[in-house]
Design a protein around this motif. Structure first.
Motif, short mmCIF file in Angstrom:
data_model
loop_
_atom_site.label_atom_id
_atom_site.label_comp_id
_atom_site.label_asym_id
_atom_site.label_seq_id
_atom_site.Cartn_x
_atom_site.Cartn_y
_atom_site.Cartn_z
N ASP A 38 0.85 -1.20 0.00
CA ASP A 38 0.00 0.00 0.00
C ASP A 38 0.88 1.24 0.00
OD1 ASP A 38 -2.11 1.73 0.15
OD2 ASP A 38 -2.45 1.45 2.30
N MET A 39 0.57 2.20 -0.88
CA MET A 39 1.26 3.50 -0.92
C MET A 39 0.20 4.60 -1.05
SD MET A 39 4.76 3.03 -3.14
CE MET A 39 3.91 2.85 -4.69
N ARG A 40 0.50 5.76 -0.48
CA ARG A 40 -0.42 6.91 -0.53
C ARG A 40 0.32 8.10 -1.15
NH1 ARG A 40 -4.13 5.48 3.69
NH2 ARG A 40 -4.17 3.19 3.55
N ALA A 41 -0.30 8.72 -2.13
CA ALA A 41 0.29 9.90 -2.79
C ALA A 41 -0.59 11.12 -2.52
CB ALA A 41 0.43 9.66 -4.28
N HIS A 42 0.05 12.24 -2.17
CA HIS A 42 -0.69 13.48 -1.87
C HIS A 42 -0.07 14.64 -2.65
CE1 HIS A 42 -2.93 16.46 0.37
NE2 HIS A 42 -1.79 17.11 0.61
N ARG A 43 -0.91 15.39 -3.34
CA ARG A 43 -0.43 16.51 -4.14
C ARG A 43 -0.57 17.82 -3.37
NH1 ARG A 43 -2.79 18.35 -10.08
NH2 ARG A 43 -1.27 20.04 -10.46
N PHE A 44 0.52 18.60 -3.38
CA PHE A 44 0.48 19.90 -2.72
C PHE A 44 -0.35 20.88 -3.55
CE2 PHE A 44 4.57 18.18 -1.15
CZ PHE A 44 4.28 18.19 0.21
N THR A 45 -1.03 21.75 -2.87
CA THR A 45 -1.92 22.72 -3.55
C THR A 45 -1.14 23.90 -4.11
OG1 THR A 45 -2.35 23.79 -1.41
CG2 THR A 45 -3.91 22.10 -2.15
N THR A 46 -0.02 24.22 -3.51
CA THR A 46 0.72 25.42 -3.93
C THR A 46 1.62 25.15 -5.13
OG1 THR A 46 2.39 24.87 -2.28
CG2 THR A 46 0.67 26.45 -1.65
N HIS A 47 2.26 23.99 -5.19
CA HIS A 47 3.17 23.67 -6.29
C HIS A 47 2.75 22.35 -6.92
CE1 HIS A 47 5.82 26.87 -4.92
NE2 HIS A 47 5.72 26.37 -3.69
N ASP A 48 3.23 22.15 -8.13
CA ASP A 48 2.92 20.89 -8.81
C ASP A 48 3.88 19.80 -8.32
OD1 ASP A 48 1.77 19.06 -10.48
OD2 ASP A 48 2.84 19.73 -12.28
N GLU A 49 3.78 19.50 -7.03
CA GLU A 49 4.65 18.52 -6.41
C GLU A 49 3.81 17.50 -5.64
OE1 GLU A 49 7.30 20.73 -3.98
OE2 GLU A 49 8.55 21.40 -5.66
N TRP A 50 4.40 16.34 -5.45
CA TRP A 50 3.70 15.25 -4.77
C TRP A 50 4.56 14.70 -3.65
CZ3 TRP A 50 -1.09 12.99 -6.37
CH2 TRP A 50 -1.64 13.53 -7.55
N THR A 51 3.91 14.19 -2.64
CA THR A 51 4.62 13.45 -1.60
C THR A 51 4.07 12.02 -1.59
OG1 THR A 51 5.12 13.30 0.76
CG2 THR A 51 2.96 14.14 0.18
N LEU A 52 4.96 11.06 -1.48
CA LEU A 52 4.58 9.65 -1.54
C LEU A 52 4.93 8.97 -0.22
CD1 LEU A 52 3.52 7.36 -3.43
CD2 LEU A 52 5.91 6.87 -3.98
N THR A 53 3.94 8.33 0.39
CA THR A 53 4.14 7.63 1.66
C THR A 53 3.94 6.14 1.46
OG1 THR A 53 3.27 9.55 2.86
CG2 THR A 53 3.38 7.44 4.05
N VAL A 54 4.93 5.36 1.86
CA VAL A 54 4.83 3.90 1.74
C VAL A 54 4.23 3.37 3.03
CG1 VAL A 54 6.07 1.74 1.39
CG2 VAL A 54 6.82 3.82 0.19
#
Length: 735
Positions: A38-54
């Motif tokens: 299972d992995m969770r990806a979250h996109r930041f609202t201010t920049h076109d960047e993502w954070t990925l949590t394993v």
């Protein structure tokens, strides 16, 4: 965004299944096995960047061996979707769309045969041809796709062949040789255009196939129709193969020749019924009884009786009557229908009998690619999908380890087991003899003991769910020009004393005999590596056995000698040594308690586990194959007879848990205590049976040794007492 494995979660039935005798709902299955990845990806609202949590990085299942059969890998690309839409709007037939998606046609200004040879080279086909020297005209052409040959190496037991016509404008017959996988899907081993259907042409084709397979891969069962030239060529090139005649073609010929001899439909149907009862006789006694009944019942139709007797039964009954064919492991292949089906698919693609060689090859190549994709998808289905009808506990060890086709045979046989029980005579053991699968009385015995069907009782072909890839090392030219030049420069720069020392070294090299490299283990035993001389290892065996050694097959020297030798012996390539390690490890742990008892301690069981669990190249001495302990694993895992030969000790290892296979269908391999795989002539002296086999074999295996009594005595007569024939010490890494 959530990212999960496609096998995560659990199956949820959308409809309630009725379990009644008349239920005809379709068979279902699922890939779901509750994988926790299972992995969770979250996109930041201010920049076109993502954070990925394993969340969980682990899978509870092995990685997929093939991408084919998985929905994600099967998606079309953007360009393919555009092409699909355009062709659909133009009302192109779906099969033509599929072919177009798989190929790009490139034409060149050459003759048909030149273009065909060029296309074969372009796609890396193995190609051989014969030509008339005076006219430079190709008369016979053989070609095979490398993946098809790898499939044949993986499933080499059965070959089905038939000739088809009207596939090209030149009216050359096209020979297609077909094999069958563990999932009962057909694959085209090779194709050939032959100028004539004569013994010489067929023999050339078979000899070419034998040559491209390095001469060591030989089919055990070949199914054809009654083409006399083809039959003679098979006997010439593959004399040890069991040749069967297609029952369907025989029935068709009997219909054509005999039906017109009967004045009414009713009498013909009665004759045909009696004829089929003769063909499907389960024993020679039953055959004689039914034949006598047919001859008596239809004595007033001498022409019909004469035809079936003189044309079929007298010369060929052992090639198509069940009483004889059911003594060999043909895996249900007693007709050429698989080849006929392949021909039908090809002709549907060709569309016309007036196509060129170029167009014919393009269709064949596309079919092969689709064929290989479907086969890999079927492997993946057997590895990952658990059909709900196989959920009962007796299939626990088999799910995901054998093909679904094998499980279906076992499901039918397990239903027979309910009425037959452990009565061997009532069982008949047909499935064991013809398919290499546990028959009804064996399954009943496992159910009675509350045990699952052991994986080791399944013939290895049904457990093969991948393609064994043959990677031949390219030979490179070896020279010493640079080294000689360095030596000369060193010699010229040295003083007189150093020059004398260098010359002394050269003389030592000159005197030293040129042999294979040697590796010495801590116990002081030498293991000779690859050689090209067939008789190089004869002195490594007791003198009395030398006349019986036919030839020697060496294996690569990388520390996995023994496992490479076993892989080569059972029909795989040497590079499948890791699969042999996995098979033996599975055999050891599947029957853990039995082997702990056989080896005498849990510590020895742990040592063997450690040896087999090493899957890297060039393992150390502590991870080499050992005998005699691993001899029991090999014989039982692959259901074969293993001869271990050396100057120190000689044994015969037999399967511990399976009923004896008919002697004609037994696989017998011999390995020696040197780096080679040694094959011996049939009828050679046989070393005594390993003592632990007699102590720990199952009751069903009791008769395995009956066939070797005379040959064991022959061995004792010619071998001196200084060769051990009891399990007293280990020999490390036979190869």
């Amino acid at each position: 965004m959530y990212l999960a494995c496609e096998r995560s979660g659990q199956y949820r039935a959308t409809k309630k299944v009725k379990h009644d005798g008349n239920n005809t709902s379709r068979i279902t299955g699922t890939k779901k096995c509750g994988c926790p990845f299972d992995m969770r990806a979250h996109r930041f609202t201010t920049h076109d960047e993502w954070t990925l949590t394993v969340v969980c990085r682990l899978h509870n299942h092995p990685p997929a061996e093939h991408l084919e059969g998985h929905s994600y890998a099967g998606r079309l690309s953007k360009d393919e979707k555009t092409l699909l839409m355009d062709m659909s709007k133009s009302m192109v037939r779906p099969k033509e769309i599929l072919v177009t998606l798989k190929q790009v046609v490139q034409r060149a200004g050459r003759s048909q045969m030149q273009h065909l040879l060029g296309e074969l080279a372009k796609y890396n086909y193995i190609e051989r041809h014969r030509s008339e020297e005076s006219m430079m005209t190709v008369t016979d052409l053989f070609w095979a796709y490398p993946t098809s040959l790898d499939l044949f190496r993986s499933f080499l037991r059965i070959l089905i062949m038939d000739c088809t016509y009207k596939t090209n404008r030149y009216r050359l017959p096209l020979i297609e040789i077909v094999g069958v996988t563990s999932t009962e899907m057909t694959f085209s081993v090779t194709f050939a255009y032959l100028q004539y259907e004569r013994v010489d042409n067929y023999a050339w084709m078979f000899a070419t196939l034998h040559d491209v397979m390095d001469g060591f891969v030989v089919p055990t069962v070949i199914v054809t129709d009654r083409e006399l030239a083809l039959m003679n060529a098979i006997q010439k090139i593959f004399p040890s193969a069991r040749h069967l005649l297609c029952r369907w073609h025989i029935s068709k010929n009997v219909l054509t020749k005999c039906k017109k001899m009967f004045e009414t439909q009713q009498k013909w149907e009665k004759f045909n019924h009696e004829w089929n009862s003769v063909v499907y006789s389960s024993s020679e006694i039953q055959y004689e009884e039914r034949l006598k009944s047919l001859l008596k019942e239809f004595s007033s139709y001498p022409d019909a009786v004469k035809y079936v007797m003189d044309t079929w039964l007298v010369p060929y009954k052992d090639k198509f009557v069940a009483a004889w064919t059911d003594t060999c492991m043909h895996c249900g292949n007693v007709t050429t229908n698989w080849a006929e089906s392949a021909h039908a698919k090809l002709k549907r693609q060709l569309g016309s009998c007036q196509v060129s060689f170029q167009a014919s090859f393009e269709k064949i190549h596309s079919l092969l690619e689709l064929q290989h994709t479907d086969i890999k998808a079927s492997f993946e289905k057997s590895l990952t999908v658990v059909q709900h009808q196989f959920k009962p506990s007796q299939f626990r060890e088999l799910r995901g380890n054998v093909s679904i086709s094998a499980l279906e045979y076992l499901l039918v046989e397990s239903k027979r087991a309910n009425s037959i029980g452990i009565d061997v005579e009532a069982c008949g053991c047909v499935l064991r003899h013809t398919h290499g699968l546990p028959c009804a009385h064996e399954i009943a015995d496992y159910i009675r003991q509350d045990r699952p069907i052991p994986l080791a009782t399944i013939y290895s072909q049904w457990r093969q769910l991948h393609i064994s890839i043959c990677n031949k090392e390219k030979e490179t030219e070896v020279t010493c020009h640079a080294e000689v030049e360095l030596f000369v420069n060193k010699f010229n720069e040295s003083d007189r004393t150093m020059r004398l020392e260098l010359l002394k070294k050269l003389k030592e090299i000159k005197k030293r005999p040129v042999k294979g490299n040697e590796k010495v283990n801590p116990k002081g035993k030498a293991y000779i590596t690859r050689t090209v001389k067939p008789g190089a290892y004869v002195d490594a065996f007791p003198a009395g056995l030398k006349p019986y050694i036919k030839f020697v097959k060496d294996v690569a020297a990388n520390g996995n000698y023994g496992f490479r030798a076993i892989a080569a012996s059972i029909g795989h390539t040497e590079d499948d040594w890791a699969q042999v390690r996995r098979d033996l490890l599975r055999e050891l742990h599947t029957h853990k308690e039995e082997y702990i008892t056989l080896y005498g301690s849990y510590e020895r069981f742990e040592e063997l586990t450690s040896i087999l669990s090493y899957f890297e190249d060039s393992p150390g001495y502590s991870h080499w194959m050992t005998m005699p302990d691993m001899g029991h694993l090999v014989a039982s895992c692959y259901n074969l007879v293993l001869y271990h030969l050396s100057l120190q000790q000689c044994f015969t290892f037999l399967p511990l848990r399976t009923v004896p296979v008919p002697q004609l269908d037994r696989r017998e391999i011999a390995i020696g205590f040197v780096n080679g795989n040694h094959f011996v002539q049939p009828g050679h002296p046989v070393p005594p049976i390993a003592t632990n086999w007699r102590k720990y074999r199952h009751p069903c295996a009791v008769d395995w040794d009956d066939a070797y009594v005379r040959r064991i005595q022959h061995f004792k007569d010619i071998i001196h007492d200084n060769v051990a024939t009891r399990e007293t010490f280990d020999v490390v890494d036979v190869a």
